[in-house]
Write a protein that holds these residues in place. Structure first.
Motif, PDB file in Angstrom:
ATOM      1  N   GLN A 222       0.836  -1.208   0.000  1.00  0.00           N
ATOM      2  CA  GLN A 222       0.000   0.000   0.000  1.00  0.00           C
ATOM      3  C   GLN A 222       0.868   1.254   0.000  1.00  0.00           C
ATOM      4  O   GLN A 222       0.619   2.203  -0.758  1.00  0.00           O
ATOM      5  CB  GLN A 222      -0.893  -0.005   1.237  1.00  0.00           C
ATOM      6  N   TRP A 223       1.901   1.299   0.852  1.00  0.00           N
ATOM      7  CA  TRP A 223       2.802   2.455   0.962  1.00  0.00           C
ATOM      8  C   TRP A 223       3.520   2.717  -0.359  1.00  0.00           C
ATOM      9  O   TRP A 223       3.642   3.867  -0.806  1.00  0.00           O
ATOM     10  CB  TRP A 223       3.789   2.168   2.087  1.00  0.00           C
ATOM     11  N   ILE A 224       3.988   1.653  -1.002  1.00  0.00           N
ATOM     12  CA  ILE A 224       4.645   1.796  -2.301  1.00  0.00           C
ATOM     13  C   ILE A 224       3.672   2.358  -3.325  1.00  0.00           C
ATOM     14  O   ILE A 224       3.988   3.299  -4.067  1.00  0.00           O
ATOM     15  CB  ILE A 224       5.213   0.442  -2.761  1.00  0.00           C
ATOM     16  N   ASP A 225       2.457   1.794  -3.372  1.00  0.00           N
ATOM     17  CA  ASP A 225       1.469   2.249  -4.353  1.00  0.00           C
ATOM     18  C   ASP A 225       1.079   3.704  -4.127  1.00  0.00           C
ATOM     19  O   ASP A 225       0.900   4.463  -5.093  1.00  0.00           O
ATOM     20  CB  ASP A 225       0.232   1.349  -4.282  1.00  0.00           C
TER      21      ASP A 225
ATOM     22  N   ILE B 229       3.724   5.815  -5.616  1.00  0.00           N
ATOM     23  CA  ILE B 229       3.626   5.775  -7.079  1.00  0.00           C
ATOM     24  C   ILE B 229       2.533   6.731  -7.552  1.00  0.00           C
ATOM     25  O   ILE B 229       2.730   7.512  -8.492  1.00  0.00           O
ATOM     26  CB  ILE B 229       3.345   4.344  -7.569  1.00  0.00           C
ATOM     27  N   GLN B 230       1.382   6.681  -6.893  1.00  0.00           N
ATOM     28  CA  GLN B 230       0.277   7.557  -7.284  1.00  0.00           C
ATOM     29  C   GLN B 230       0.622   9.025  -7.064  1.00  0.00           C
ATOM     30  O   GLN B 230       0.329   9.880  -7.903  1.00  0.00           O
ATOM     31  CB  GLN B 230      -0.983   7.187  -6.490  1.00  0.00           C
ATOM     32  N   ALA B 231       1.264   9.332  -5.932  1.00  0.00           N
ATOM     33  CA  ALA B 231       1.649  10.719  -5.658  1.00  0.00           C
ATOM     34  C   ALA B 231       2.634  11.224  -6.699  1.00  0.00           C
ATOM     35  O   ALA B 231       2.533  12.365  -7.179  1.00  0.00           O
ATOM     36  CB  ALA B 231       2.247  10.822  -4.253  1.00  0.00           C
ATOM     37  N   ALA B 232       3.606  10.387  -7.045  1.00  0.00           N
ATOM     38  CA  ALA B 232       4.594  10.786  -8.047  1.00  0.00           C
ATOM     39  C   ALA B 232       3.961  10.936  -9.420  1.00  0.00           C
ATOM     40  O   ALA B 232       4.305  11.838 -10.182  1.00  0.00           O
ATOM     41  CB  ALA B 232       5.728   9.761  -8.083  1.00  0.00           C
TER      42      ALA B 232
ATOM     43  N   CYS C 286      12.654   4.323  -3.920  1.00  0.00           N
ATOM     44  CA  CYS C 286      12.308   3.627  -2.681  1.00  0.00           C
ATOM     45  C   CYS C 286      13.592   3.131  -2.035  1.00  0.00           C
ATOM     46  O   CYS C 286      14.285   2.302  -2.608  1.00  0.00           O
ATOM     47  CB  CYS C 286      11.408   2.428  -2.980  1.00  0.00           C
ATOM     48  N   GLU C 287      13.912   3.653  -0.860  1.00  0.00           N
ATOM     49  CA  GLU C 287      15.115   3.256  -0.155  1.00  0.00           C
ATOM     50  C   GLU C 287      14.723   2.326   0.981  1.00  0.00           C
ATOM     51  O   GLU C 287      14.219   2.775   2.006  1.00  0.00           O
ATOM     52  CB  GLU C 287      15.853   4.478   0.377  1.00  0.00           C
TER      53      GLU C 287
END
Length: 345
Positions: free
Chosen positions: A324-327, A330-333, A342-343
């Motif tokens: 969820q955090w990754i997605d 992605i949506q914000a970017a 993503c580090e």
């Protein structure tokens, strides 16, 4: 072993400032060997540059050049193309004898309101070797300028020595004396390596927040105060004025400031989620709009961030939250058409 550095790429859009203040901008034509951006891609020598990387903050702390060489050889064999490491390690003068005896790498010594630079063989010369060895193994370096946390002599040393006892952590981002001291050190690093194609990007700070692990946040760093955003803009513009060619990023954890932040139930109470309510000080959606922030960063530590929810039998899982955090990033970017990185610490 090094931690994984995962690269996620979306569109980039040049954000122009139409105000009277002239903001320095990244060069549209960079020297050979420098990474840049074009459309949906990082680009190197006119070709898309996709890669896997390593979060190798400890590399300059290795005591021998042979250890550095062998580490880079292993990374190259594993296909690593980019690594992230610390451009900082500061100590108090009372720790100097111990550092000399142990061989510790250190770059700054604090004994007053002004640090003393160590550019000798136990100091920046070790970082020189890391940067040069990276190039020998076809690896690019993301270099962070300081730490939000007390480890490795981070920003709280600036606060304690310059602002004095009793000050909150966030004066690091607002006190002109501290900003000048930080910029003096940043200038030292940027001018040392600004012509090097071995640098992938400059990182303003590791995990900037309103608070640290030793000092609390003050009343001037709260949701909506834009304290960190203002600092990100000031410092990214400053770095850009020194170096028109390398990429710049925040180094932040990617916290959001949503008008309707997420909540979760814990101990029969509805809890406002720190990662979404702006308390950390970041506002990922808007911080990434800054003209000299070339790509975004975010970190994820779900097992420590949500330890109260991560237990056997819970319907909350590390995997689901991480995806969820990754997605969400992605949506914000995608919304602002910039890259993000993503580090994974």
């Amino acid at each position: 072993m090094w931690s994984l550095l995962v690269i996620c790429v979306v569109n980039a859009l040049l954000i122009l400032n139409t105000g009277a203040l002239k903001i320095p901008r990244r060069s549209t034509k960079v020297p050979p060997g420098f990474v840049t951006t074009r459309g949906r891609e990082f680009e190197l020598e006119g070709k898309p540059f996709a890669f896997v990387g390593a979060n190798s903050y400890w590399l300059p702390l290795l005591l021998t050049e042979d250890d550095v060489e062998r580490t880079f050889k292993t990374m190259q064999e594993a296909g690593v193309k980019v690594l992230r490491t610390w451009g900082f390690n500061a100590i108090n003068a009372t720790e100097l004898t111990s550092a000399l005896d142990s061989g510790l790498t250190y770059y700054q010594v604090w004994n007053s309101s002004q640090w003393v630079l160590n550019d000798g063989p136990q100091g920046l010369q070790r970082l020189d070797h890391v940067i040069s060895t990276a190039g020998k193994h076809d690896i690019k370096v993301i270099l962070a300028f300081t730490n939000n946390w007390v480890g490795y002599g981070g920003s709280d040393l600036y606060v304690q020595w310059i602002a004095g006892a009793g000050q909150p952590h966030d004066v690091f981002f607002t006190d002109p004396r501290i900003i000048a001291s930080y910029q003096s050190y940043v200038k030292t690093l940027v001018e040392r390596y600004k012509d090097s194609p071995n640098i992938f990007a400059w990182e303003l700070m590791n995990e900037a927040r309103c608070l640290s692990d030793t000092l609390p946040a003050g009343p001037n760093c709260v949701p909506g105060s834009n304290t960190l955003k203002t600092w990100y803009q000031q410092q990214s513009d400053f770095v850009r004025s020194l170096d028109p060619n390398h990429l710049i990023t925040t180094g932040g954890e990617g916290h959001f400031y949503w008008k309707k932040p997420l909540e979760y139930w814990y101990n029969h109470t509805l809890v406002s989620d720190y990662n979404y309510n702006g308390q950390a000080g970041e506002d990922f959606d808007h911080d990434m709009l800054l003209p000299n922030i070339d790509f975004g960063t975010y970190h994820l530590y779900p097992q420590s961030w949500y330890s109260e929810l991560d237990f056997p039998g819970s319907n909350w899982t590390v995997e689901n939250w991480g995806l969820q955090w990754i997605d969400e990033h992605i949506q914000a970017a995608n919304n602002i058409r910039k890259k993000h990185l993503c580090e994974l610490g």
